[in-house]
Scaffold this motif. Structure first.
Motif, PDB file in Angstrom:
ATOM      1  N   ILE A 116      -4.279  -2.197 -50.326  1.00  0.00           N
ATOM      2  CA  ILE A 116      -4.679  -1.211 -51.333  1.00  0.00           C
ATOM      3  C   ILE A 116      -4.205   0.161 -50.878  1.00  0.00           C
ATOM      4  N   PHE A 117      -3.458   0.849 -51.757  1.00  0.00           N
ATOM      5  CA  PHE A 117      -2.834   2.119 -51.419  1.00  0.00           C
ATOM      6  C   PHE A 117      -3.111   3.102 -52.557  1.00  0.00           C
ATOM      7  N   GLY A 118      -4.300   3.730 -52.480  1.00  0.00           N
ATOM      8  CA  GLY A 118      -4.709   4.604 -53.577  1.00  0.00           C
ATOM      9  C   GLY A 118      -4.946   3.802 -54.833  1.00  0.00           C
ATOM     10  N   ASP A 119      -4.282   4.185 -55.944  1.00  0.00           N
ATOM     11  CA  ASP A 119      -4.410   3.425 -57.189  1.00  0.00           C
ATOM     12  C   ASP A 119      -3.329   2.358 -57.308  1.00  0.00           C
ATOM     13  N   LYS A 120      -2.580   2.135 -56.231  1.00  0.00           N
ATOM     14  CA  LYS A 120      -1.517   1.133 -56.218  1.00  0.00           C
ATOM     15  C   LYS A 120      -1.884  -0.001 -55.264  1.00  0.00           C
ATOM     16  N   GLU A 177      16.363 -20.656 -47.927  1.00  0.00           N
ATOM     17  CA  GLU A 177      17.424 -20.294 -48.868  1.00  0.00           C
ATOM     18  C   GLU A 177      16.913 -19.390 -49.990  1.00  0.00           C
ATOM     19  N   LYS A 178      15.967 -18.548 -49.638  1.00  0.00           N
ATOM     20  CA  LYS A 178      15.439 -17.563 -50.576  1.00  0.00           C
ATOM     21  C   LYS A 178      15.712 -16.172 -50.009  1.00  0.00           C
ATOM     22  N   PRO A 179      15.576 -15.125 -50.848  1.00  0.00           N
ATOM     23  CA  PRO A 179      15.853 -13.771 -50.350  1.00  0.00           C
ATOM     24  C   PRO A 179      14.924 -13.390 -49.204  1.00  0.00           C
ATOM     25  N   TYR A 180      15.371 -12.426 -48.415  1.00  0.00           N
ATOM     26  CA  TYR A 180      14.518 -11.877 -47.371  1.00  0.00           C
ATOM     27  C   TYR A 180      13.355 -11.109 -48.017  1.00  0.00           C
ATOM     28  N   LEU A 181      12.249 -11.056 -47.286  1.00  0.00           N
ATOM     29  CA  LEU A 181      11.067 -10.356 -47.788  1.00  0.00           C
ATOM     30  C   LEU A 181      11.258  -8.844 -47.719  1.00  0.00           C
ATOM     31  N   ASP A 182      10.826  -8.165 -48.768  1.00  0.00           N
ATOM     32  CA  ASP A 182      10.732  -6.709 -48.786  1.00  0.00           C
ATOM     33  C   ASP A 182       9.326  -6.330 -49.233  1.00  0.00           C
ATOM     34  N   LEU A 183       8.975  -5.070 -49.014  1.00  0.00           N
ATOM     35  CA  LEU A 183       7.719  -4.535 -49.522  1.00  0.00           C
ATOM     36  C   LEU A 183       7.918  -3.988 -50.927  1.00  0.00           C
ATOM     37  N   PHE A 184       6.951  -4.246 -51.800  1.00  0.00           N
ATOM     38  CA  PHE A 184       6.963  -3.767 -53.179  1.00  0.00           C
ATOM     39  C   PHE A 184       5.633  -3.080 -53.462  1.00  0.00           C
ATOM     40  N   GLU A 185       5.624  -2.259 -54.484  1.00  0.00           N
ATOM     41  CA  GLU A 185       4.384  -1.637 -54.927  1.00  0.00           C
ATOM     42  C   GLU A 185       4.220  -1.856 -56.428  1.00  0.00           C
ATOM     43  N   GLY A 186       2.993  -1.840 -56.884  1.00  0.00           N
ATOM     44  CA  GLY A 186       2.730  -2.017 -58.303  1.00  0.00           C
ATOM     45  C   GLY A 186       1.327  -1.568 -58.635  1.00  0.00           C
ATOM     46  N   GLY A 216      -6.126  -6.757 -65.378  1.00  0.00           N
ATOM     47  CA  GLY A 216      -6.103  -7.195 -63.994  1.00  0.00           C
ATOM     48  C   GLY A 216      -4.831  -7.894 -63.585  1.00  0.00           C
ATOM     49  N   LEU A 217      -3.738  -7.679 -64.317  1.00  0.00           N
ATOM     50  CA  LEU A 217      -2.464  -8.312 -63.989  1.00  0.00           C
ATOM     51  C   LEU A 217      -1.525  -7.293 -63.345  1.00  0.00           C
ATOM     52  N   LEU A 218      -0.652  -7.786 -62.491  1.00  0.00           N
ATOM     53  CA  LEU A 218       0.273  -6.927 -61.767  1.00  0.00           C
ATOM     54  C   LEU A 218       1.366  -6.417 -62.711  1.00  0.00           C
ATOM     55  N   GLU A 219       1.606  -5.122 -62.682  1.00  0.00           N
ATOM     56  CA  GLU A 219       2.632  -4.533 -63.535  1.00  0.00           C
ATOM     57  C   GLU A 219       3.277  -3.340 -62.828  1.00  0.00           C
ATOM     58  N   LYS A 220       4.357  -2.832 -63.457  1.00  0.00           N
ATOM     59  CA  LYS A 220       5.076  -1.660 -62.946  1.00  0.00           C
ATOM     60  C   LYS A 220       5.481  -1.854 -61.493  1.00  0.00           C
ATOM     61  N   PHE A 268      -2.425   0.909 -44.540  1.00  0.00           N
ATOM     62  CA  PHE A 268      -2.327   2.370 -44.574  1.00  0.00           C
ATOM     63  C   PHE A 268      -3.621   3.001 -44.064  1.00  0.00           C
ATOM     64  N   THR A 269      -3.489   4.151 -43.414  1.00  0.00           N
ATOM     65  CA  THR A 269      -4.666   4.935 -43.036  1.00  0.00           C
ATOM     66  C   THR A 269      -5.282   5.541 -44.296  1.00  0.00           C
ATOM     67  N   LYS A 270      -6.520   5.978 -44.199  1.00  0.00           N
ATOM     68  CA  LYS A 270      -7.227   6.493 -45.370  1.00  0.00           C
ATOM     69  C   LYS A 270      -6.593   7.771 -45.929  1.00  0.00           C
ATOM     70  N   ASP A 271      -5.953   8.542 -45.043  1.00  0.00           N
ATOM     71  CA  ASP A 271      -5.305   9.760 -45.537  1.00  0.00           C
ATOM     72  C   ASP A 271      -3.907   9.501 -46.100  1.00  0.00           C
ATOM     73  N   LYS A 272      -3.472   8.233 -46.081  1.00  0.00           N
ATOM     74  CA  LYS A 272      -2.197   7.774 -46.654  1.00  0.00           C
ATOM     75  C   LYS A 272      -0.971   8.387 -45.946  1.00  0.00           C
ATOM     76  N   LYS A 273      -1.170   8.845 -44.727  1.00  0.00           N
ATOM     77  CA  LYS A 273      -0.071   9.496 -44.016  1.00  0.00           C
ATOM     78  C   LYS A 273       0.556   8.604 -42.940  1.00  0.00           C
ATOM     79  N   THR A 274      -0.104   7.490 -42.658  1.00  0.00           N
ATOM     80  CA  THR A 274       0.417   6.568 -41.644  1.00  0.00           C
ATOM     81  C   THR A 274       0.332   5.150 -42.169  1.00  0.00           C
ATOM     82  N   MET A 275       1.364   4.372 -41.899  1.00  0.00           N
ATOM     83  CA  MET A 275       1.347   2.963 -42.262  1.00  0.00           C
ATOM     84  C   MET A 275       1.818   2.128 -41.081  1.00  0.00           C
TER      85      MET A 275
END
Length: 622
Positions: free
Chosen positions: A151-155, A173-182, A188-192, A211-218
């Motif tokens: 959970i990252f704020g409203d995202k 044989e699938k793509p490498y993992l990346d991080l995404f946000e939405g 209650g469904l994932l969008e954007k 993430f830290t609570k101040d959202k400045k460190t991950m």
């Protein structure tokens, strides 16, 4: 002509054998490189040996293709049962759970564990003790490769295989993992959904952001882009990285000092006060696979030494994806603790900084496949987790409701030596503030039961005439145990004290040397005081013991005179005991005069016989 045909047949067979050997070598090489999809294709066309069946089953098992893994593992177990490594019974049982062949899974897991495993009974038991029931909903409806919400704020931030333009990973044989946000829609469904920062995502795997609570460190995971030799194989470890948010971008990306090329360090999670980082690792001091660890985050930005959370939490199999809520309760996934199959989500409460035995969160959350990466919104009963119950990894939300549990303590009262039930015993329960919670006299079945509350300390007493009082301290912890069974085994005074005897009249006496009184006297002589000290010590050892002090005279003088004299003697003994710290309420003085002589010599008693009859006896009445 026959000779030519035979030679051609030999040439053909040698080519077949050579082709089989070449294909086997190629498959083994792909398997060693963890290119499981390609390796499986080759193994499927080879004559099944023990090693080929093991590797083929593993190719499917590691890619969560349980339906395909069943056949090679089943053939392996049935054909080579006596020489199969125990780990394959473990894997096969989880495969069977994954395809919902529960009874057969229990049979196989029973062989592996060495004790009876019954998933149906286990689920029924959990239904009565889990703290919450869960209502689950899939939120990533169009994907089969999303997991690990943060959970990252409203995202929300999660790992995904959505990077279709990237290179394929040989493992699956699938793509490498990346991080995404939405974000989550009103339904209650994932969008954007969009990729997370380009400075974080690379051409290797990234996952498990927190993430830290101040959202400045991950903190997040990244797989090494180069493999090193570890043991007999090439290995690309997973490491934990730290990034800082400056000038509207993630920068200063550095690897954590407790990560290594020799083992993986993954799934970071912060404690509520952000002074600890929890993670999963297969470090050399793990119990066998991945364990949960914690490491201190020092105020100067340095880190302490990783600490294994111990065998209350960790097993010789996988413990991964830790999460700690605001109450310091630890949630994590394990396939080594008893569960429904695959990874299950467990919870453990912290008591004085030590995590208690974890509880499986039950069948309203866990399934026969992998369920993991649990997080809960602060101050809420809503959260998220990941599962491959529908084939690939997907994100799920949950709402949890309290399960109506009743905490109890019960047991039987028995004689510690004979094991006989002791009906009529008084059992009393107090809390740690000495408040009376309940009291009862056990019936013919000698059973007691009291209601209790979680996370409280109690004392339970068993009291019975002519028995030593038994006291047991216990604490109820909200770790899945709601029913405490405490057998109250108590010891009789006769068994506990050598000086006590049961006489022909069926009564229990303290056998001491005689306290001699001078003729027509009732004062206690110094030698009598020494003897009485044994009674003082006995009664102090047993604070509930009550004693009748029975004094006797010789046969000289009248009945009335002797009754008065004997009562004075017993009363004087009572006062002596009171002066030495014994409560008066525990003592009873009686005078029997000359009615119960030890030596019935009538008017012809000698002086020594008279002295024996002038005595004090100590009857244990309670």
């Amino acid at each position: 002509m026959k000779r030519i045909t035979y030679i051609l047949f030999l040439i053909f067979m040698s080519q077949v054998v050579l082709a089989q050997k070449n294909a086997s070598n190629k498959a083994d090489k792909l398997f060693a490189e963890k290119a499981y999809v390609e390796a499986a294709k080759l193994y499927e066309n080879l004559k099944p040996s023990q090693e080929i069946l093991q590797n083929l089953g593993d190719c499917y098992y590691f890619n969560n293709q349980m339906h395909f893994a069943e056949k090679p593992y089943a053939n392996l177990i049935s054909t080579y049962k006596d020489s199969v490594k125990p780990e394959y019974f473990f894997k096969y049982a989880h495969v069977l759970h994954g395809i919902y062949k529960i009874e057969r899974a229990d049979e196989v897991m029973t062989i592996y564990r060495g004790f009876d495993v019954n998933t149906r009974k286990f689920k029924e038991h959990l239904n009565t003790i889990v703290p919450y029931n869960y209502t689950v909903k899939k939120i990533s409806t169009n994907a089969t490769g999303d997991f690990g919400i943060s959970i990252f704020g409203d995202k929300i931030v999660f790992a995904s295989l959505r990077s279709a333009s990237g290179p394929a990973y040989k493992w699956n044989e699938k793509p490498y993992l990346d991080l995404f946000e939405g974000k989550l829609s009103n339904e209650g469904l994932l969008e954007k959904v969009k990729p997370f920062s380009k400075t974080v995502n690379t051409n290797t795997h990234e996952s498990s952001a927190v993430f830290t609570k101040d959202k400045k460190t991950m903190y997040f995971n990244r797989t090494s882009d180069e493999r090193v030799v570890v043991g007999d194989e090439l290995y690309a470890s997973v490491k934990i990285y730290k990034a800082q948010f400056e000038n509207n971008q993630w920068t200063n990306i550095t690897v954590m000092p407790f990560s290594s090329d020799q083992f993986s360090t993954q799934h970071p999670c912060l404690s509520p006060d952000e002074d600890k980082l929890y993670f999963s690792s297969d470090r050399p001091d793990s119990y066998g696979s991945f364990d949960i660890y914690s490491v201190a985050i020092n105020k100067d930005g340095t880190y302490g030494e990783p600490v294994n959370l111990g065998n209350n939490i960790n097993s010789k199999h996988r413990e991964q994806f830790p999460f700690v809520d605001t109450d310091n309760s630890l949630y994590f996934a394990s396939d080594g603790l008893q569960g429904m199959g695959g990874l299950d989500i467990f919870m453990s409460n912290s008591y004085d900084g030590v995590y208690a035995k974890p509880i499986n969160l039950g069948e309203t959350l866990n399934t026969g496949t992998d369920d993991f990466s649990f997080v809960i919104k602060e101050g809420d009963s809503i959260g998220y987790f990941s599962s491959n119950r529908d084939g690939g990894d997907n994100l799920y939300s949950f709402a949890r409701q309290e399960n109506g549990r009743k905490f109890t303590v019960e047991g039987f009262v028995k004689d510690i030596h004979t094991k006989e039930l002791l009906p009529g015993t008084i059992v009393t329960l107090y809390d740690d503030e000495e408040k009376l919670i309940g009291q009862l006299v056990v019936g013919a079945d000698a059973n007691y039961v009291f209601n209790t509350e979680p996370n409280k300390k109690y004392k339970i007493f068993a009291e019975r005439d002519l028995y030593v009082t038994k006291t047991i301290d216990f604490e109820t912890k909200d770790d899945g145990v709601v029913h405490y069974n405490i057998e109250l085994e108590i010891e009789s005074y006769l068994d506990a004290e050598k000086r006590l005897v049961k006489k022909d009249d069926g009564l229990v006496y303290l056998e001491l040397e005689n306290i001699y009184f001078d003729y027509d006297k009732w004062d206690i002589k110094p030698e009598g005081a020494v003897i009485l000290q044994e009674l003082v010590d006995l009664m102090k050892r047993h604070p509930r013991m009550e004693v009748e002090l029975g004094a006797h005279t010789d046969s000289r003088a009248s009945d009335i005179y002797n009754l008065r004299l004997s009562f004075r003697r017993s009363s004087n003994v009572l006062e002596y005991l009171v002066s030495n710290g014994i409560d008066r309420k525990r003592l009873k003085a009686k005078g029997f005069g000359k009615r119960k002589p030890l030596i019935d010599c009538g008017a012809n008693c000698t002086e020594p016989e008279h002295a024996v009859n002038r005595r004090c006896e100590f009857l244990i009445v309670k």
